[in-house]
Design an enzyme around this catalytic site. Structure first.
Site, short mmCIF file in Angstrom:
data_model
loop_
_atom_site.label_atom_id
_atom_site.label_comp_id
_atom_site.label_asym_id
_atom_site.label_seq_id
_atom_site.Cartn_x
_atom_site.Cartn_y
_atom_site.Cartn_z
N THR A 1 -1.09 -33.15 17.22
CA THR A 1 -0.48 -32.28 18.22
C THR A 1 -1.31 -32.35 19.50
O THR A 1 -2.51 -32.11 19.47
CB THR A 1 -0.45 -30.83 17.70
OG1 THR A 1 0.04 -30.84 16.36
CG2 THR A 1 0.43 -29.96 18.56
N HIS B 1 -4.59 -33.88 6.49
CA HIS B 1 -5.27 -35.18 6.45
C HIS B 1 -5.68 -35.63 5.06
O HIS B 1 -6.03 -36.78 4.86
CB HIS B 1 -6.42 -35.22 7.45
CG HIS B 1 -5.89 -35.12 8.86
ND1 HIS B 1 -4.79 -35.86 9.27
CD2 HIS B 1 -6.25 -34.36 9.91
CE1 HIS B 1 -4.53 -35.55 10.53
NE2 HIS B 1 -5.38 -34.65 10.94
N ASN C 1 -6.38 -26.57 7.15
CA ASN C 1 -5.23 -27.46 7.27
C ASN C 1 -5.45 -28.69 6.37
O ASN C 1 -6.46 -29.39 6.52
CB ASN C 1 -5.10 -27.88 8.74
CG ASN C 1 -3.92 -28.79 8.99
OD1 ASN C 1 -3.68 -29.73 8.23
ND2 ASN C 1 -3.18 -28.54 10.06
N HIS D 1 1.53 -29.13 8.09
CA HIS D 1 2.50 -29.42 9.15
C HIS D 1 3.52 -30.38 8.57
O HIS D 1 3.20 -31.53 8.27
CB HIS D 1 1.74 -30.06 10.33
CG HIS D 1 2.59 -30.31 11.54
ND1 HIS D 1 2.06 -30.73 12.73
CD2 HIS D 1 3.93 -30.22 11.75
CE1 HIS D 1 3.02 -30.88 13.62
NE2 HIS D 1 4.17 -30.58 13.05
N ARG E 1 6.00 -32.62 9.46
CA ARG E 1 6.47 -33.28 10.68
C ARG E 1 7.84 -33.89 10.42
O ARG E 1 8.18 -34.26 9.29
CB ARG E 1 5.49 -34.37 11.11
CG ARG E 1 4.12 -33.83 11.50
CD ARG E 1 3.24 -34.94 12.02
NE ARG E 1 3.63 -35.35 13.35
CZ ARG E 1 2.99 -35.02 14.48
NH1 ARG E 1 1.89 -34.31 14.43
NH2 ARG E 1 3.43 -35.42 15.64
N ARG F 1 4.99 -38.01 8.20
CA ARG F 1 3.92 -39.01 8.13
C ARG F 1 2.78 -38.61 7.20
O ARG F 1 2.04 -39.47 6.73
CB ARG F 1 3.37 -39.32 9.53
CG ARG F 1 2.57 -38.18 10.12
CD ARG F 1 1.87 -38.61 11.37
NE ARG F 1 2.79 -38.80 12.47
CZ ARG F 1 2.44 -38.67 13.75
NH1 ARG F 1 1.18 -38.42 14.05
NH2 ARG F 1 3.31 -38.83 14.71
N HIS G 1 -7.73 -26.45 16.82
CA HIS G 1 -7.58 -27.84 17.23
C HIS G 1 -8.90 -28.40 17.74
O HIS G 1 -9.45 -27.91 18.71
CB HIS G 1 -6.50 -28.05 18.31
CG HIS G 1 -5.83 -29.40 18.15
ND1 HIS G 1 -6.45 -30.56 18.53
CD2 HIS G 1 -4.66 -29.77 17.59
CE1 HIS G 1 -5.67 -31.58 18.23
NE2 HIS G 1 -4.59 -31.13 17.64
N GLU H 1 -1.64 -18.75 18.71
CA GLU H 1 -2.77 -19.61 18.35
C GLU H 1 -3.19 -20.35 19.61
O GLU H 1 -2.40 -21.12 20.17
CB GLU H 1 -2.40 -20.60 17.25
CG GLU H 1 -3.59 -21.51 16.93
CD GLU H 1 -3.33 -22.53 15.82
OE1 GLU H 1 -2.42 -22.32 14.98
OE2 GLU H 1 -4.04 -23.56 15.82
N GLU I 1 3.09 -25.25 9.98
CA GLU I 1 3.22 -25.69 11.38
C GLU I 1 4.50 -26.50 11.49
O GLU I 1 4.76 -27.35 10.64
CB GLU I 1 2.04 -26.60 11.76
CG GLU I 1 0.78 -25.86 12.04
CD GLU I 1 -0.33 -26.83 12.39
OE1 GLU I 1 -0.08 -28.02 12.66
OE2 GLU I 1 -1.48 -26.38 12.38
N1 PXP Z 1 -3.67 -25.93 15.01
C1 PXP Z 1 -2.57 -26.69 15.23
C2 PXP Z 1 -1.38 -26.03 15.80
C3 PXP Z 1 -2.56 -28.06 14.91
O1 PXP Z 1 -1.46 -28.79 15.15
C4 PXP Z 1 -3.70 -28.64 14.33
C5 PXP Z 1 -3.69 -30.08 13.96
O2 PXP Z 1 -2.82 -30.30 12.92
C6 PXP Z 1 -4.81 -27.82 14.09
C7 PXP Z 1 -4.78 -26.47 14.46
C8 PXP Z 1 -6.05 -28.32 13.45
O3 PXP Z 1 -6.66 -29.27 14.28
P1 PXP Z 1 -7.83 -30.15 13.70
O4 PXP Z 1 -7.25 -31.04 12.63
O5 PXP Z 1 -8.31 -30.91 14.89
O6 PXP Z 1 -8.86 -29.20 13.14
#
Ligand code: PXP
Length: 239
Positions: A101, A10, A7, A43, A45, A49, A191, A151, A70
Site C-alpha cells: 500500500t 508476508h 499483519n 489484506h 487484495r 497475491r 506502515h 489509521e 484491510e
Molecule cells: N497498515 C496498512 C493499512 C497496510 O496496508 C500495511 C501494509 O500491509 C501495514 C499497516 C503494515 O505495514 P508494514 O508491513 O510495513 O509493517
C-alpha cells in the site's frame, strides 16, 4: 499502553512464492496471539497475491483476539467482508502495480462512495477504519464518512533519509493525531514501522494500536515468530 496488531500477509507472500501450502499465515497468527498480539490483520487484495479467501475464512474461525481485514472499497471485497464479519475493516487504496500500500486513502475525493461502504459494513456489525495520510483534512473527511477509527499512514516518516526529515514527517503525524483526538476518533498507526523507528511514538499516547507486518516477519525469519512479536509487544506496551 498501546496494543500491537500483527499483519500476517508476508507469511503468505513466502508461501505464494513457492505455490505450496507453507508457511501458513493462520499458524503465524496463532503464535502472534500467544506472544501478546491483540489483533491479527490481513489484506485480501483483489489480485490475491498473498492472502487467499481460505486464509481469511480460517483466520475468522481461529483468531481469538480481533481480526482486522484491510481491503479496497470495491463491491467484491465488501461482499466478502459482510459474509466473513471481521471485527474491523480498514479501507485502503489498492493499485495492482504497487508492491505494498503506497499512500493513504483519499477520503476527501470520494465521500459518497466511502459513506456507502461504511454503511454496508456497519449494517453487518463491522467497525470501520480509514487508512489515511497524516493530514487533518483527511481525518475530518474520515469522521464525516462515518469511520470509527483512523489509521495514520507512517510510511513517509519511516522512509525519511535523515533525522531532520524524520522530525519534519513525524510532526505531520503529531498534528493528524491531535486532529483525530479532538474529533474523538480512535487512532491507530502503521506502515514501515520497525523496532527502531517506532520508539519516537512514545510521545503519542493517543495512538491505541500499531499495525505492523514486514519488520516482524523479517525478524521472525532470523529469531522466530513468537520472539519477534514479543519484542515488539514489549516496545509498544510502554507507550
Ligand atoms: N497498515 C496498512 C493499512 C497496510 O496496508 C500495511 C501494509 O500491509 C501495514 C499497516 C503494515 O505495514 P508494514 O508491513 O510495513 O509493517
Amino acid at each position: 499502553m498501546a496494543r500491537l496488531a500483527v499483519n500476517v500477509d508476508h507469511v503468505a507472500t513466502v508461501r505464494e512464492a513457492r505455490g505450496i501450502d507453507e508457511p501458513d499465515p493462520v499458524l503465524a497468527a496463532g503464535l502472534a496471539e500467544l506472544a501478546g498480539a491483540e489483533c491479527i490483520i490481513c489484506h485480501l487484495r483483489e489480485d490475491r497475491r498473498h492472502i487467499q479467501d481460505r486464509d481469511l475464512r480460517l483466520l475468522r474461525e481461529t483468531v481469538k483476539t480481533r481480526l482486522n481485514l484491510e481491503m479496497a472499497a470495491v463491491d467484491e471485497i465488501v461482499e466478502i467482508a459482510c459474509t466473513i464479519k471481521p471485527n474491523l475493516c480498514t479501507l485502503v487504496p489498492e493499485r495492482r502495480e504497487e508492491l505494498t500500500t503506497e499512500g493513504g486513502l483519499d477520503v476527501i475525493a470520494r465521500p459518497g462512495l466511502y459513506t456507502k461502504v461504511v454503511e454496508r459494513l456497519k449494517q453487518a456489525g463491522i467497525n470501520v477504519s480509514f487508512f489515511i495520510d497524516p493530514d487533518p483534512d483527511q481525518v475530518k473527511a474520515s469522521r464525516d464518512c462515518g469511520g470509527d477509527i483512523v489509521e495514520i499512514h507512517t510510511g513517509h516518516y519511516s522512509e525519511a533519509r535523515s533525522e531532520p526529515e524524520a522530525q519534519e514527517r513525524f510532526k505531520a503525524i503529531v498534528q493528524a493525531v491531535e486532529a483525530a483526538h479532538k474529533l474523538e476518533l480512535r487512532i491507530s498507526a502503521g506502515h514501515g514501522l520497525n523496532y527502531v523507528n517506532i520508539k519516537r511514538f512514545r510521545v503519542l499516547p493517543q495512538i491505541e494500536e500499531y499495525s505492523i507486518g514486514h519488520s516482524i516477519v523479517a525478524r521472525a525469519v532470523i529469531v522466530g515468530f513468537e520472539r519477534a512479536v514479543r519484542e515488539m509487544v514489549e516496545l509498544v506496551k510502554d507507550f
